[in-house]
Design an enzyme around this catalytic site. Structure first.
Site, PDB file in Angstrom:
ATOM      1  N   ILE A  44       0.853  -1.194   0.000  1.00 46.28           N
ATOM      2  CA  ILE A  44       0.000   0.000   0.000  1.00 46.28           C
ATOM      3  C   ILE A  44       0.887   1.241   0.000  1.00 46.28           C
ATOM      4  O   ILE A  44       1.925   1.266   0.663  1.00 46.28           O
ATOM      5  CB  ILE A  44      -0.960   0.000   1.226  1.00 46.28           C
ATOM      6  CG1 ILE A  44      -1.853   1.243   1.232  1.00 46.28           C
ATOM      7  CG2 ILE A  44      -0.207  -0.111   2.539  1.00 46.28           C
ATOM      8  CD1 ILE A  44      -2.985   1.178   2.259  1.00 46.28           C
ATOM      9  N   LEU A  45       0.473   2.231  -0.751  1.00 43.63           N
ATOM     10  CA  LEU A  45       1.236   3.484  -0.786  1.00 43.63           C
ATOM     11  C   LEU A  45       0.304   4.643  -1.120  1.00 43.63           C
ATOM     12  O   LEU A  45      -0.448   4.598  -2.086  1.00 43.63           O
ATOM     13  CB  LEU A  45       2.339   3.410  -1.857  1.00 43.63           C
ATOM     14  CG  LEU A  45       3.114   4.707  -2.083  1.00 43.63           C
ATOM     15  CD1 LEU A  45       3.998   5.030  -0.872  1.00 43.63           C
ATOM     16  CD2 LEU A  45       3.972   4.632  -3.340  1.00 43.63           C
ATOM     17  N   VAL A  46       0.377   5.674  -0.285  1.00 38.17           N
ATOM     18  CA  VAL A  46      -0.208   6.963  -0.638  1.00 38.17           C
ATOM     19  C   VAL A  46       0.979   7.825  -1.057  1.00 38.17           C
ATOM     20  O   VAL A  46       1.966   7.914  -0.332  1.00 38.17           O
ATOM     21  CB  VAL A  46      -0.974   7.588   0.550  1.00 38.17           C
ATOM     22  CG1 VAL A  46      -1.449   8.989   0.195  1.00 38.17           C
ATOM     23  CG2 VAL A  46      -2.158   6.709   0.937  1.00 38.17           C
ATOM     24  N   LYS A  87      -3.419  12.619   5.177  1.00 35.28           N
ATOM     25  CA  LYS A  87      -4.796  13.072   4.958  1.00 35.28           C
ATOM     26  C   LYS A  87      -5.779  11.933   5.204  1.00 35.28           C
ATOM     27  O   LYS A  87      -6.888  11.943   4.676  1.00 35.28           O
ATOM     28  CB  LYS A  87      -4.959  13.586   3.522  1.00 35.28           C
ATOM     29  CG  LYS A  87      -4.087  14.788   3.178  1.00 35.28           C
ATOM     30  CD  LYS A  87      -4.231  15.136   1.691  1.00 35.28           C
ATOM     31  CE  LYS A  87      -3.167  16.108   1.228  1.00 35.28           C
ATOM     32  NZ  LYS A  87      -3.292  17.444   1.822  1.00 35.28           N
ATOM     33  N   GLU A 123      -0.411  -8.420   3.969  1.00 37.76           N
ATOM     34  CA  GLU A 123       0.746  -9.314   3.919  1.00 37.76           C
ATOM     35  C   GLU A 123       1.765  -8.875   4.968  1.00 37.76           C
ATOM     36  O   GLU A 123       2.005  -7.697   5.160  1.00 37.76           O
ATOM     37  CB  GLU A 123       1.365  -9.224   2.517  1.00 37.76           C
ATOM     38  CG  GLU A 123       2.493 -10.175   2.264  1.00 37.76           C
ATOM     39  CD  GLU A 123       3.045  -9.995   0.850  1.00 37.76           C
ATOM     40  OE1 GLU A 123       2.269 -10.057  -0.113  1.00 37.76           O
ATOM     41  OE2 GLU A 123       4.260  -9.770   0.726  1.00 37.76           O
TER      42      GLU A 123
END
Ligand SMILES: [Zn+2]
Length: 374
Positions: A162-164, A171, A198
């Site tokens: 996962i990456l923002v 935010k 994971e």
């Protein structure tokens, strides 16, 4: 022409970064880690890499980049299928098999900001879920981040990576993606799976998930009464008279697995969250006074009962300034993920959902947790 091998772990980002900055649309920002862009296209000491904000194609040449952005095939809409849309934010499912180059370029870009996770270029076996914001002013869209998920995970992982993207971090958007990942694991449905991300998690991932799990459980425990009106048949509140012959009112016995079933969370993640909130205490404090943590560990691991005080969870929620608002809106899911009431227009669909939950087998009752109103 991206390499096909899994990426090895990059541990010393400051030293080994091949790309120092990226230009994504009209944003310029620093990279954090090494990625494995092909060296014939991206030299080892690139100061500025131009990356298309729609398709993640890259170039070191500003003119070539500008030319591409005028003709990019994805400028109007992201690839894939929309699965969620609420409040300007949408999530799009992209199959790595059908959008191989897109998935590879997204992975290359993401690796600039991910340390421990291997970014696999075996994109065929992954689904990618893009977090997209659509600007109401001009209807242009921005990809803010994503998560990936193995199509077939032997460990029932609902999320691989996962990456923002850095300009959009802090935010609460990670929570939105995590919430979507739990929904898409289908744990509420027949043949759905209870899963989690994971592991092992990165340090940042661990912090983010702990908070997400804590809020998920706090929301479940504190809002349950309001939502169900203390409905006796809700999964969490099944009465167990044989073991629950406690005299105090507003006192019920549930198990860690019950909480997991109700929230779609793995037992181990429920335990992580309960410990993190420090909302549990041994059910027999006088005997265990000297080793409260051990007693709690024993209880959560299945050998003893503990008490969860709602007042403690409320304290935790106040101290962490959490509103207990769900990061996702159930009505925002579209297509096959849309709520039944929206898909079928049936007023009784909510009841069916409850029945589905009740149908789930309850197993492994050994992890007893007493939940107590204060
Ligand atoms: Zn493009």
């Amino acid at each position: 022409m991206a390499p096909k091998n899994p990426l090895s772990h990059a541990k010393s980002p400051a030293v080994t970064r091949n790309v120092k900055h990226v230009v994504l649309g009209d944003l310029l920002f620093q990279t954090w880690y090494q990625s494995i862009y092909p060296e014939d296209l991206v030299s080892k000491d690139t100061d500025r890499l131009y990356v298309c904000r729609w398709c993640f194609r890259y170039s070191c040449d500003a003119d070539a980049y500008a030319k591409h952005t005028r003709t990019c095939l994805h400028r109007a809409t992201p690839p894939g299928t929309k699965v969620y849309d609420h409040g300007g934010y949408s999530v799009w499912e992209v199959d790595g098999e059908h959008h191989k180059l897109y998935a590879q370029n997204l992975s290359l870009f993401a690796k600039l900001f991910l340390d421990h996770k291997s970014v696999f270029f075996d994109v065929f076996s992954f689904l990618y879920y893009l977090l997209v914001f659509t600007d109401p002013k001009d209807s242009s869209y921005h990809v803010l981040g994503f998560f990936s998920k193995e199509k077939l995970s032997w460990d029932a992982n609902n999320l691989a990576c996962i990456l923002v993207f850095p300009p959009y971090q802090h935010k609460q958007l990670g929570k939105l993606l995590m919430g979507v990942s739990y929904k898409l694991s289908g744990w509420e449905r027949d043949r759905g799976l209870i899963g989690g991300p994971e592991k092992p998690l990165s340090e940042m991932g661990s912090r983010s998930y702990s908070r997400f799990w804590e809020e998920r459980i706090a929301r479940h425990i504190l809002l349950q009464d309001m939502q169900t009106g203390d409905a006796p048949d809700s999964p969490q509140q099944k009465q167990k008279p044989s073991k629950g012959a406690r005299k105090r009112p507003h006192h019920e016995i549930i198990t860690v697995q019950d909480i997991g079933l109700a929230t779609g969370m793995l037992t181990e993640d429920v335990i992580t969250a309960l410990k993190g909130m420090e909302a549990v205490e041994p059910a027999t404090p006088s005997k265990k006074r000297k080793m409260p943590r051990t007693a709690i560990d024993n209880a959560l691991d299945g050998s003893e009962a503990v008490i969860i005080r709602k007042s403690k969870i409320l304290e935790w929620a106040k101290a962490h300034k959490t509103t207990l608002e769900d990061p996702i809106n159930a009505d925002g899911f579209v297509g096959e993920w849309a709520p039944r009431s929206i898909r079928q227009g049936s007023p009784n669909s909510g009841e069916e959902d409850e029945e589905d939950q009740e149908d789930e087998e309850e197993e492994g009752k050994e992890n007893e947790v007493e939940e107590e109103d204060e």
